[in-house]
Design an enzyme around this catalytic site. Sequence first.
Site, PDB file in Angstrom:
ATOM      1  N   GLU A 131       0.815  -1.217   0.000  1.00 58.23           N
ATOM      2  CA  GLU A 131       0.000   0.000   0.000  1.00 58.23           C
ATOM      3  C   GLU A 131       0.853   1.275   0.000  1.00 58.23           C
ATOM      4  O   GLU A 131       0.777   2.097   0.913  1.00 58.23           O
ATOM      5  CB  GLU A 131      -0.972   0.002   1.179  1.00 58.23           C
ATOM      6  N   CYS A 191       7.946  12.546   2.159  1.00 56.58           N
ATOM      7  CA  CYS A 191       8.879  12.759   3.260  1.00 56.58           C
ATOM      8  C   CYS A 191       9.569  14.107   3.043  1.00 56.58           C
ATOM      9  O   CYS A 191       9.724  14.558   1.901  1.00 56.58           O
ATOM     10  CB  CYS A 191       9.897  11.620   3.297  1.00 56.58           C
ATOM     11  N   CYS A 233      15.502  13.664   0.916  1.00 54.64           N
ATOM     12  CA  CYS A 233      14.485  14.020  -0.071  1.00 54.64           C
ATOM     13  C   CYS A 233      14.778  15.382  -0.691  1.00 54.64           C
ATOM     14  O   CYS A 233      14.552  15.587  -1.893  1.00 54.64           O
ATOM     15  CB  CYS A 233      13.102  14.003   0.573  1.00 54.64           C
ATOM     16  N   GLU A 247      -6.304  -7.844  -0.712  1.00 59.65           N
ATOM     17  CA  GLU A 247      -6.980  -7.769   0.584  1.00 59.65           C
ATOM     18  C   GLU A 247      -8.448  -7.475   0.318  1.00 59.65           C
ATOM     19  O   GLU A 247      -8.785  -6.419  -0.227  1.00 59.65           O
ATOM     20  CB  GLU A 247      -6.392  -6.668   1.480  1.00 59.65           C
TER      21      GLU A 247
END
Length: 671
Positions: free
Chosen positions: A141, A150, A155, A301
């Site tokens: 996910e 982030c 980053c 899922e």
Amino acid sequence: MYFGACYYPEHWPEERWEKDAKLMYEARFNVIRLAEFAWGKLEPSEGEFDFSWLDRAMNVMRQYGIKFVLGTPTAGPPKWLMDRYDAYQRDLNGQVRGFGTRKHYCMNHPDFHRCTERIVTQMAQHYGALTDVLGWQIDNEFGVCDTARCYCDHCLQAFKVWLQQKYDTIDAVNEAWGTVFSSQMYRSWDELHLPTYSVHPHHSPGLAIDYRRFASDSIVDYQRLQLQILRKYAPSHLITTNTMGKFNQLDHYDLNKELDLCALDVYPNMKSDPKARPSYMAEQLDITRGFKGGQNFWITEHQSGSPGAVVLYPTPVPGEIRRWTYQSIAHGADAIMYFRFRTLPYSIENLWHGILQHHGEPGRKFEEVKQIGQELEQLAPLLAGTSPQAKVAMIRCFDNEWSLELQPHMEGYEYIKHFETYYNYFYDRGITVDIVSPEASFGHYELLVAPNLMMAKDETVQSLYRYVEEGGCLIMDFRSGAKEMSNQITQKRLPGAFRDLLGIGIEDYGIIEASQQIGMRDLKSGEVSAAKKWYEVIDILDLDSAAQPIAVYTDGYYRDTPAATRRAHGKGCAVYIGTAPDQDGLYRLLDQLVEETRVKTDFAHLPDGVEAVIRKEAGAGGRELLFIINHSFSEVSVPLSSGYRDVWTNQAVSGPIELAAQDIRVLLLSS
């Protein structure tokens, strides 16, 4: 057809595994998903690996004919790794996302990349040659729980490199972002920063949208790192990642481009409005099918109990798991894996219920799943090679969704909710829809809807012109063409790049306040409905083929001016809706447009709560399966033409059929 559940042997005593395998066999399971959160068990200390426990669990399962989807365990990095390398994400305020949940790692951290390469390589080398491993799920996910972005120094440095590759010069960045405003110019790459919170929470729309694009690309790059390893050591295995259809933290078209198939995690009972759950579920399924251009997908899922972390969502009542399962299959799912097999008694998911309750003994949900397994044994051969076939498509564009999140234009406005006003029309009318990328091929669709397409690449603009010229019917609406890809407002007269296609100009625009009563009169029916949220004052351009008003405003200083127009262009037509009509008004307009196209449905007048979906084999004379699903809690009578056969009883079916509450019929079109 693959049918099974997510199973975590590390959560249970080893002596329990055999009992679980027997229960799975009884339920006709042929697949389980394993290991996507087991990094700490597979690599308990750096460079020390232990696959023996997973090998033993798989040996137990394979004795019962069960195959495997393995997860790379990178969504749950262990404490030793996170602390040793300080691989934690930083949030908008620079605070560390601490340990104790999951997805807390930075996508651009070089040491985390190195550790990822090591664990994925070890797993791929160990399991890559096994024929009963069907495939791999990369991570888990991506982007869930606001973890796609982030704001750490790694980053920042990666963002600078990304910008250099995109713009080449710092002057080009300044031009794209309009940094001359308020002395925000950058003199060098070193001066660039991230869109973190300061005294004022808003940043340049250009900076903000580029950072979202960069964060999405970072996830795609991180996935590619794992993908390349799996391709090398497990070349015969399928590779996917599990997505959440409506989540927009990243561009899912980009994410799925290099994968073998798409996968979805879906929990319909988390939708707060019970009446909206069937269409919400259908939308997520259709969104996922569209990530790879209409290709069938897996569900990694699938809800099997009440979801929840600290509070519970509604428990599926008897028959509901079966109903959701067949809706998923009808919309293109070729694998169903329930989450989870047994409910965990500890940690943050001890309220997230599975097929078995905490005590681990079979109950009414297990019996329902077992019934589905028995039915699928008959149905699976007929499903092979079939998929939903759509004549209507809707464009979902992540760039536009992000832009409207950053600047919603109207208080509380959400792109996806506006998108759903169109989707719900097609769902209610029984018309199958593909949800596609702006870069998709549109030629085989009779009707195409592009909600809020403010910005579009030149290739998309040209493709839409060509689509209409060659006979398609295109529906666009307010704010179309209003922005450049930089997220700057266009300096062309609106609707920008689409002006010549639509044959209109926008003289003025603004919001419609909730207290205002603005009407919109349909010129064909004479009916008046409400215009909501936004208005545009539309001028008809003097072209060889002029646009024609199909609805006008009844109030405001723009009274009697067009609220919606239609222009014949080439072999097709281009429609523009300059406001957000209420449901009656929108449905009336769309009914007219569907009627004039070759979009047909035999299911426009189904009883409330009943859904009909066709899965068809491609080509003339291909196998056709009709799924009729009663989402209501009452018995219904469904009109049906003759020529069908029930797949489970093998009896001919014609005329109206009776469906009990929550019942399903799957019918095969007789040749």
